[in-house]
Write an enzyme that holds these catalytic residues in place. Structure first.
Site: not given
Ligand code: NAP
Length: 489
Positions: A416
């Site tokens: 994201d």
């Molecule tokens: P993300 O959008 O959740 O994407 C994580 C990616 O990691 C996934 O597309 C997944 O794809 C891949 N993944 C998962 N396990 C893996 C592994 N073992 N090895 C390699 N890849 C792996 O992560 P982000 O870009 O860090 O964004 C964070 C999101 O979480 C945002 O939408 C944010 O709003 C939300 N959020 C953040 C917080 C905060 O406080 N930081 C709290 C709650 C929610 P695959 O499944 O294809 O591997």
């Protein structure tokens, strides 16, 4: 004795504030946690000397109950804190936040129940003066302040109860136990009506102090916390968690007034203001207003699935040997870690790769999005744990203009936070959220296991761009392969 107690509370409050100050830098954060912890131990121990406890006829029973409660709570927290996986930390924080709100609401409930009947009598004798003067038995804060503690107890009860039930829902969502974003049709309208009824019962509690209004009041506050959190979209979770954190602090502060406990007032106010600032920063990082978070269902499953699969184009794969060569001969490599790096526990391997590249004369930087991972500072904690020096780590606003000068951007488990639809596609649920400009670098390498979407559930056009190549696999395994291929050069 009273002076000793107040002086200790004051010392504890200073330790809380200094501790919090130190938490603002990763270099001093660990020390900050220790200082705040010492403050908490002092505040807890000195409470045993409070005359309300020691002069109470049931002092021994109360002491035993308190010690049992501390042993159960402290023991559980100790064990779960030691055992919790880094990926489950956000859920744990959401739950502990909720416990703080619940504790504040419980104090309010006890105080309101204790004052039952007396409240009505006091209101009747209320003639142009605050309740504290009308019936000193109801006050613990000096009437000089002119504060009606019943109002503060009720406010703390509302905020603490909503923070409690809302945090439980946030925990369930983060833990994957609840995926729904909808409870009832016309949810927002129902919430508004519920909030108005709750205010009505708060007024009833204030004027009557009767048991039934108190019970209904708490049940309504619990339900409202659930109702306002369920519709909140997945991508908005960081804002909600920090908001509940702020609310918990505020509730504790209010109940500190009710109990006349300076340490609670100061600690609650500090948490409330720090939490509000964090909420503001989180909302800003996502280009959202807090009211938007509550009322628009951003990142809901419905919006996400509507977007999925419409992007067209295809992902182009690459092998680790080719990525190794690309990076070893790059002038600058920027690494963007995301939630997947936490899942894969790849941070140590990432640091090993960084050192190898640096030895080969490549400039390596880390780009951290404020909401990467699942909790504020998630990536910073992981990189610090792996020993990555802080001067290699850049915040989004400091590095975003540097992607144009970057040969390879290595996205590891992030999705994201690098989704260009947030900039280009007004129909995307992510539209408006500032992202890392990974696509502006010469080459983008994305490490992920498959074609899964990110937390918000929307497709990522970055993966389809001409300058992007996918290195499929578990994060740790893929980085390990990169290390081997760089070593072989
Ligand atoms: P993300 O959008 O959740 O994407 C994580 C990616 O990691 C996934 O597309 C997944 O794809 C891949 N993944 C998962 N396990 C893996 C592994 N073992 N090895 C390699 N890849 C792996 O992560 P982000 O870009 O860090 O964004 C964070 C999101 O979480 C945002 O939408 C944010 O709003 C939300 N959020 C953040 C917080 C905060 O406080 N930081 C709290 C709650 C929610 P695959 O499944 O294809 O591997």
């Amino acid at each position: 004795m009273s002076i000793l107690i107040q002086a200790t509370y004051f010392l504890a409050a200073i330790l809380f504030i200094l501790g919090l100050k130190q938490m603002s830098s990763p270099v001093t954060a660990r020390r900050g946690i220790h200082w705040a912890g010492i403050g908490m131990v002092l505040a807890t121990l000195v409470t045993f000397l409070a005359p309300e406890l020691s002069d109470n006829p049931q002092a021994v029973t109360n002491y035993i109950l308190i010690i049992i409660a501390i042993a159960i709570g402290g023991g559980y927290a100790w064990v779960s804190g030691k055992k919790v996986a880094m990926t489950d930390m956000p859920q744990m924080i959401a739950m502990y936040n909720g416990m703080g709100g619940g504790a504040a609401a419980t104090i309010a409930a006890v105080e309101l129940l204790k004052a039952q009947g007396e409240i009505a009598a006091a209101r009747e004798s209320f003639v142009g003066s605050v309740i504290n003067e009308a019936d000193p038995s109801l006050m613990t804060v000096s009437g000089v302040m002119g504060v009606d503690v019943t109002i503060l107890a009720i406010l703390g009860a509302i905020i603490g109860t909503i923070a409690f039930s809302g945090s439980v829902i946030a925990w369930a969502k983060l833990d994957g136990r609840l995926n729904s974003n909808k409870l009832l049709p016309q949810q927002q309208l129902i919430n508004l009506v519920l909030a108005l009824v709750l205010v009505g019962f708060a007024v009833a509690v204030y004027f009557t102090g009767d048991l039934m209004p108190i019970i209904i009041f708490f049940v309504l506050a619990l339900v409202l916390g659930v109702f306002i959190t369920v519709p909140v979209g997945g991508a908005d979770m960081p804002v909600i968690i920090s908001l509940f954190n702020a609310l918990t602090g505020l509730a504790v502060g209010f109940e500190g007034y009710v109990l006349g406990n300076a340490a609670m007032i100061i600690a609650g106010t500090v948490v409330g203001s720090a939490g509000s600032l964090l909420t503001h920063l989180m909302a800003k990082a996502m280009n959202r207003s807090v009211s938007n978070v509550f009322f628009s269902g951003f990142g809901t499953t419905a919006g996400a699935s509507a977007d999925a699969g419409e992007s067209g184009g295809s992902m182009k794969e690459i092998q680790s040997q080719d990525v190794g060569i690309m990076m070893a001969y790059a002038s600058q490599v920027v690494i963007i870690p995301g939630y997947g790096m936490a899942v894969a526990q790849a941070q140590h391997k990432v640091w090993e790769l960084t050192q190898l590249l640096t030895d080969k004369g490549v400039k390596v930087k880390f780009a951290i999005h404020p909401v990467a991972g699942r909790m504020p500072g998630h990536m910073n904690v992981l990189l610090a744990e792996a020993g990555v020096p802080y001067d290699l780590i850049y915040d989004m606003e400091d590095i975003n203009s540097d992607f144009q000068n970057t040969t390879v951007t290595l996205v590891i488990g992030a999705n994201d936070v690098v989704n260009p639809a947030a900039k280009n596609d007004p129909n995307s649920p992510l539209f408006g959220m500032p992202i890392l400009n990974a696509e502006q670098s010469d080459n983008v390498i994305v490490i992920k296991r498959g074609r899964g979407t990110g937390f918000s559930g929307v497709e990522n056009p970055l993966f389809l761009l001409d300058n992007t190549r996918m290195l499929f696999g578990d994060g740790q395994k893929a980085v390990n392969e990169l290390i081997q291929s760089v070593k072989e050069l």
